[in-house]
Write an enzyme that holds these catalytic residues in place. Structure first.
Site, mmCIF file in Angstrom:
data_model
loop_
_atom_site.group_PDB
_atom_site.id
_atom_site.type_symbol
_atom_site.label_atom_id
_atom_site.label_comp_id
_atom_site.label_asym_id
_atom_site.label_seq_id
_atom_site.Cartn_x
_atom_site.Cartn_y
_atom_site.Cartn_z
ATOM 1 N N ARG A 69 17.967 -33.164 -8.308
ATOM 2 C CA ARG A 69 17.273 -33.727 -7.144
ATOM 3 C C ARG A 69 16.974 -32.687 -6.080
ATOM 4 O O ARG A 69 16.060 -32.855 -5.282
ATOM 5 C CB ARG A 69 18.060 -34.914 -6.588
ATOM 6 N N GLU A 108 35.828 -31.866 -9.390
ATOM 7 C CA GLU A 108 36.924 -32.806 -9.154
ATOM 8 C C GLU A 108 37.877 -32.940 -10.337
ATOM 9 O O GLU A 108 39.088 -32.909 -10.180
ATOM 10 C CB GLU A 108 36.329 -34.170 -8.789
#
Length: 170
Positions: free
Chosen positions: A58, A95
């Site tokens: 994006r 993460e």
């Protein structure tokens, strides 16, 4: 213009407990795209930028809009294995594991000034890795431009040494 009015929320996407902030509705509104370019150009001067780098995927959109407005070039920071030719890669922690990004090895000339663009700043890991990757091949980071920043995740701390502009903060 209030961009928050054009950002759509999707609770529990892509998994339970995540609130996804979707900027897709902005893309169908030329006035919103123009507003974004105007706001970023108030913060980053064209003479300070040689190239715009979009983070997959994006970020490509924001980088293209800005590159067109500034009459500059655009390069892509992609996930591993997505670019042809010789590439430079950088792995970094995410993460729950690690990820790898890459750029074409000869896409940036030594000393070119690059503004890194993405739709969203969350934890800052990918942004930081993108800056390191560009610096690794000789580029100089002008700063970062984001449409959305999720402030509670403190991603800005990862890139605090760089000039950053986020248009919408949650």
């Amino acid at each position: 213009m209030n961009l928050k009015d054009r950002i759509k929320d999707y609770p529990n996407f892509p998994k339970k407990g995540i609130l996804f902030r979707d900027f897709s509705p902005i893309l169908k509104d030329p006035s919103a795209l123009s507003f974004i370019a105007d706001e970023i150009s108030k913060y980053f001067h064209p003479k300070d930028i040689d190239l715009f780098a979009g983070i997959e995927s994006r970020g490509f959109i924001l980088a293209c809009v800005l590159a067109s407005r500034y009459d500059k070039g655009m390069i892509m920071i992609r996930k591993d294995g997505k670019l042809p030719g010789k590439t430079t890669k950088l792995s970094y922690k995410i993460e729950y594991g690690k990820d790898t990004i890459e750029i074409q090895k000869d896409i940036i000339k030594e000393g070119q000034r690059v503004l890194i663009c993405d739709d969203l700043l969350a934890t800052g890991g990918t942004a930081k890795a993108s800056a390191k990757l560009i610096e690794k091949v000789g580029g100089k980071i002008t700063g970062f431009a984001f449409i959305i920043e999720l402030t509670e995740l403190n991603g800005i701390k990862c890139i605090k040494e760089y000039d950053c502009k986020s248009l919408v903060k949650y």
